[in-house]
Design an enzyme around this catalytic site. Sequence first.
Site, PDB file in Angstrom:
ATOM      1  N   ASP A 450      43.971  42.476  51.074  1.00 18.77           N
ATOM      2  CA  ASP A 450      43.392  41.745  52.223  1.00 18.77           C
ATOM      3  C   ASP A 450      44.825  41.033  52.751  1.00 18.77           C
ATOM      4  O   ASP A 450      46.005  41.089  52.502  1.00 18.77           O
ATOM      5  CB  ASP A 450      42.674  40.203  51.641  1.00 18.77           C
ATOM      6  CG  ASP A 450      41.663  39.816  52.545  1.00 18.77           C
ATOM      7  OD1 ASP A 450      41.932  40.084  53.827  1.00 18.77           O
ATOM      8  OD2 ASP A 450      40.869  39.097  52.164  1.00 18.77           O
ATOM      9  N   ASP A 508      34.057  40.832  58.418  1.00 19.54           N
ATOM     10  CA  ASP A 508      33.654  39.512  57.409  1.00 19.54           C
ATOM     11  C   ASP A 508      32.110  39.419  57.781  1.00 19.54           C
ATOM     12  O   ASP A 508      31.468  38.689  56.862  1.00 19.54           O
ATOM     13  CB  ASP A 508      34.472  38.561  57.655  1.00 19.54           C
ATOM     14  CG  ASP A 508      35.512  38.368  56.552  1.00 19.54           C
ATOM     15  OD1 ASP A 508      35.583  39.425  55.648  1.00 19.54           O
ATOM     16  OD2 ASP A 508      36.229  37.492  56.524  1.00 19.54           O
TER      17      ASP A 508
END
Length: 706
Positions: A450, A508
């Site tokens: 990430d 997301d």
Amino acid sequence: MIHHLRAAGVSLVVDARGPGEPAILHWGRELGDLDAAELDALAQALAPAVPPSSIDTPFRLSLAAGLGTGWSGRPALQLARPGVSAVAQAARSPRFALVDVMRTDDAEAARLVVALRDDDAGIGLDIELELIRQGVLRSRVHVGNGGDDALLVAAAGILLPIPARASELLDFTGLWARERRPLRRPFLHGVHTRESRHGRGGHDNAFLLAAGTPGFAFESGELWAVHAAWSGDTAVWAERSTLGVATLAAGELLAPGEVALAPGERHTGAWTVAVYSDAGLNGVSDRVHPWVRSWASAPPRPRPLTLNTWEAVYFDHSLDALVPLVEAAAETGMERFVLDDGWFHGRRDDRRALGDWIVDESVWPEGLGPIIERVHAAGMQFGLWVEPEMISVDSDLARAHPDWVLGRADAPEWRFQRVLDLSAPGAADHVFDRLDALLRAYDIAYLKWDHNRDLLVAGSHAQTRAFYALLDRLRAAHPGVEIESCASGGARLDLGVLERVARVWPSDTNDPLERQRIHAYTSLLLPPEYLGAHVGAARAHTTGRHADAGFRLGTALFGSAGVEWNIAAATADDRAVVRAWADVYRQWRGLLHSGRVVRIDTADAAIAAHGVVAASGDRALYSIATVGTPADALPPALRLPGLDAERRYAVRPVSLGPAPVTIADAPPAWYHAGVAEQRGRTLETVGLAVPLMAPEQLLLLEAVAL
Ligand code: DGJ
């Protein structure tokens, strides 16, 4: 000589006769087998007139065009030496002489390396052009400082000329959880530029900049498109000059003074990936997907079904909390279990601990061993979330190494975190050692990597290079471990990082309505098997919107599919539906991850339709989703393109549990009967009636050759 590179219906004609800079005479539709005399005649025929109030010789846009060559548009190569000496002036306005041209043709590509030199400026320039077998054009430059003082590199790319008929532009913008929203505008005089200063692509990344014939769409139109294959700051632009010249360019955006070459040093620019298509935007993926699929780094198949813990439990980590999820994942047919954020030392929320990549003993007193054993015992692989380029101020790492925090001490935090300066001595080694130790200690098949903030420093070149080096080192040390590129969702999924990863996280949001658009456009460059696509809870966490199971399942089916939802707490019926969907995925993923992606231009924007057709033409799977309120009482006949024109196909609905909700009194006759039989050409040209579905419903159709 004039070089004619040809591949997959594309021609690139480069006039490299010298004595000056090379120029592209044609990049576009294949011209056939031209001999040397015909290529000379082409150059002759394209030599322009001299307009009033201009330089006195015909202007021909060269690859490195700048003021030194008479080009007053935006140069793709921008260099400088300090001061106003003659050498410094020459460096700012170079004009290169041709030194050498090397051509190599092999099974992969036809390549030209053009070596140039400007002796007045003390600069050497090598331009690499590759027309790859699949018709993709790749280019980059190498700038060498042959002078006596520093050479500043402000931009290092080339200009690609495109024809005047490309009069419309398309690129993308976006936000967190709303990536890749298309933007259209006319291509008028001036520069249209998109710059990313995020130190990662960014949610608003231009992604692909295409110039095409008016109204170019998924299935139609001629277009030229560029992409910067680079994971730091980038600039892509299109310029139409009053000289009657139009150009495209894409490359790294460098900050002033960031790259300063000492005498004898060289700088290599990022790759620009450029694609010509005379078959609309689908033609872009028709070239890029087979190329990406040919990479040595292409992900292994089959792509496993993934259960990700993030929206299921967030930071609520413990063996007791997660074992039921492991069991539910196995029960529903998942093949990989990924423990997301929250597992490492002190990480009980998103405000601290980044950098402390050791297992949190308060949550995992016996380490990750027990959960990994459960996952393996349930027949799944284990994956782990990391964010290696970051550091929390509240972390042992920052306390030990405040000097490793990138940027000003008073720079703003972002998600309560700072960036780890990977180019600081020792920092990248430290991260490597920690990750390496984890991968040695545990049987980990996959890392979700990430990157949750912008860098907020001017100039990300060194950081981006160090990121690539760290990834490459880790991949070399652990070749069996797959890596996913995630950056607060889809803020870093360019073709530079893609060469190093097996999967990306496009967004997301697990809201299927958002995902329909995100997948359609992200897949212009990235094949579907790279696009992590999870079935979330019925009410999407990012939008609050409610979606039926069929819409969520059918949307996730077309990517690297998985589940991100606390299915342990779902009903047994819900789990059974997921289980059946997992079987459908297993049955179709071979085709979905190797076939040709066809996006369908529907007459009603409320209907989003696309499909994947097997390379053999034997079978295809199509998705038809209502992403708005249909305009008409009955939807127009839906065309199913991409099949073999002459073969006959049986078209049937594929069930994903509950049937899509329809709002007509009676379904179309064939749908009621369960099958329609037509030739591929008829299905592509005429199509068939589809049921009028309520908003946010999804119908899956298979076409199987008879
Ligand atoms: C952002 C990612 O995009 C999410 O999927 C999740 O991994 C969180 N970070 C965890 O902090």
